[in-house]
Scaffold this motif. Structure first.
Motif, PDB file in Angstrom:
ATOM      1  N   TRP A 241       0.831  -1.208   0.000  1.00  0.00           N
ATOM      2  CA  TRP A 241       0.000   0.000   0.000  1.00  0.00           C
ATOM      3  C   TRP A 241       0.867   1.261   0.000  1.00  0.00           C
ATOM      4  CZ3 TRP A 241      -0.642  -3.368   4.422  1.00  0.00           C
ATOM      5  CH2 TRP A 241      -1.563  -4.396   4.198  1.00  0.00           C
ATOM      6  N   SER A 255      -4.708   1.470  -0.646  1.00  0.00           N
ATOM      7  CA  SER A 255      -4.544   1.198  -2.077  1.00  0.00           C
ATOM      8  C   SER A 255      -3.076   1.172  -2.476  1.00  0.00           C
ATOM      9  CB  SER A 255      -5.256   2.269  -2.922  1.00  0.00           C
ATOM     10  OG  SER A 255      -6.585   2.461  -2.525  1.00  0.00           O
ATOM     11  N   GLU A 256      -2.788   0.360  -3.485  1.00  0.00           N
ATOM     12  CA  GLU A 256      -1.484   0.379  -4.126  1.00  0.00           C
ATOM     13  C   GLU A 256      -1.518   1.281  -5.359  1.00  0.00           C
ATOM     14  OE1 GLU A 256      -0.356  -3.619  -5.104  1.00  0.00           O
ATOM     15  OE2 GLU A 256      -1.402  -4.430  -3.339  1.00  0.00           O
ATOM     16  N   ASP A 257      -2.692   1.373  -5.964  1.00  0.00           N
ATOM     17  CA  ASP A 257      -2.860   2.054  -7.241  1.00  0.00           C
ATOM     18  C   ASP A 257      -3.439   3.453  -7.034  1.00  0.00           C
ATOM     19  OD1 ASP A 257      -3.172   1.906 -10.302  1.00  0.00           O
ATOM     20  OD2 ASP A 257      -5.191   2.415  -9.627  1.00  0.00           O
ATOM     21  N   TYR A 258      -2.838   4.457  -7.681  1.00  0.00           N
ATOM     22  CA  TYR A 258      -3.279   5.831  -7.485  1.00  0.00           C
ATOM     23  C   TYR A 258      -4.682   6.078  -8.037  1.00  0.00           C
ATOM     24  CZ  TYR A 258      -3.304  10.917  -7.440  1.00  0.00           C
ATOM     25  OH  TYR A 258      -3.640  12.217  -7.197  1.00  0.00           O
ATOM     26  N   GLU A 260      -7.161   3.988  -8.160  1.00  0.00           N
ATOM     27  CA  GLU A 260      -8.107   3.451  -7.175  1.00  0.00           C
ATOM     28  C   GLU A 260      -8.208   4.389  -5.979  1.00  0.00           C
ATOM     29  OE1 GLU A 260      -8.714  -0.554  -4.383  1.00  0.00           O
ATOM     30  OE2 GLU A 260      -6.895  -0.303  -5.596  1.00  0.00           O
ATOM     31  N   HIS A 261      -7.082   4.900  -5.568  1.00  0.00           N
ATOM     32  CA  HIS A 261      -7.079   5.838  -4.451  1.00  0.00           C
ATOM     33  C   HIS A 261      -7.897   7.084  -4.775  1.00  0.00           C
ATOM     34  CE1 HIS A 261      -5.686   8.354  -1.179  1.00  0.00           C
ATOM     35  NE2 HIS A 261      -5.177   9.214  -2.041  1.00  0.00           N
TER      36      HIS A 261
END
Length: 278
Positions: A241, A255-258, A260-261
């Motif tokens: 994350w 989240s790992e993905d921007y 998605e964030h």
């Protein structure tokens, strides 16, 4: 919380989570070297109740609580903190922020701001040693003082105790990747406030506590963390994350993905807008 500068913040800080850490308190009294003084008539000092320091309170807030509990003029304990030699690491340079351990402290008529602050700092030293601060910090490539600073951010940023480990992992991941932490809690500390809303102008604040602009950890802790936050900082769960946002109380998204964030951020903003309309 790490994110690109935006109109709305996605972190709820300074929630005032009240944790009465009474377990083991009297053992802590002995460790802290508390001395019971007798009055001339041979009686013990009169009991004045207790002072509870909630987890995450800033030093300035602890001083105000102590003044109130002891019936002293505002600013008395703050001055005592400057004049009293406390059990602090050299890196603290006399600043007790981070080392006024959150717990419930007994008070009596012999209690002074100096003895109370010394009790808090001694308790922090004992509890941090029990948590394995020195070894844990070395394992992570941090100094003990940096680990306490990291724990203070975890304490401020985590919406619930269950979130602390993941919040700590986000901080570690961003440090490992040389990313700015972009934590609203550190910016709020710089501005002397607690706020849900962070503006683009705020993120341009010239301060070593502005982790939107300054890389790495801030120079000091931003509050006084409890043992659970410290343990989370020293031993976070595995995970990739890089972002988190508390969309609503009890609902923090990691989240790992921007992209998605950003979707989570938009949901947060809709929640805030709905609150404002209500």
């Amino acid at each position: 919380m790490p994110h690109a500068p935006r109109r709305r913040s996605t972190r709820l800080t300074g929630r005032g989570r009240l944790a009465l850490l009474t377990a083991g308190l009297f053992a802590a009294v002995a460790v802290a070297g508390a001395v019971v003084l007798l009055r001339p008539d041979g009686e013990s000092p009169r009991d004045l109740g207790s002072l509870t320091v909630p987890e995450g309170r800033r030093a300035t807030q602890v001083y105000a609580l102590a003044d109130q509990a002891l019936g002293l003029t505002e600013g008395t304990t703050r001055q005592a903190a400057k004049d009293t030699r406390l059990a602090l690491p050299a890196a603290a340079d006399g600043n007790p922020e981070g080392y006024l351990f959150p717990a419930t402290y007994p008070l009596d008529e012999s209690t002074t701001p100096a003895t109370l602050l010394a009790f808090m700092a001694d308790t922090a030293d004992e509890r941090f040693r029990e948590a394995g601060l020195d070894a844990g910090a070395r394992r992570l490539g941090l100094s003990a003082y940096q680990a306490v600073t990291l724990a203070s951010i975890v304490q401020a940023e985590a919406d619930t105790p269950a979130d602390m480990g993941k919040v700590a992992r986000v901080i570690h991941n961003r440090l490992d990747q040389d990313r700015a932490l972009e934590m609203d809690s550190t910016l709020n500390y710089a501005l002397g406030r607690t706020s849900l809303d962070t503006t683009h102008e705020d993120t341009r604040t010239d301060s070593p506590y502005n982790t939107y602009q300054r890389p790495g950890l801030p120079p000091t802790p931003i509050g006084n963390p409890g043992e659970q936050a410290l343990r989370a900082a020293l031993d976070p769960p595995a995970g990739d994350w890089l972002y988190f946002v508390t969309v609503r109380p009890g609902d923090t998204r990691f989240s790992e993905d921007y992209a998605e964030h950003r979707a989570h951020v938009e949901e947060f903003n809709r929640e805030r807008a709905a609150e404002g309309e209500g």
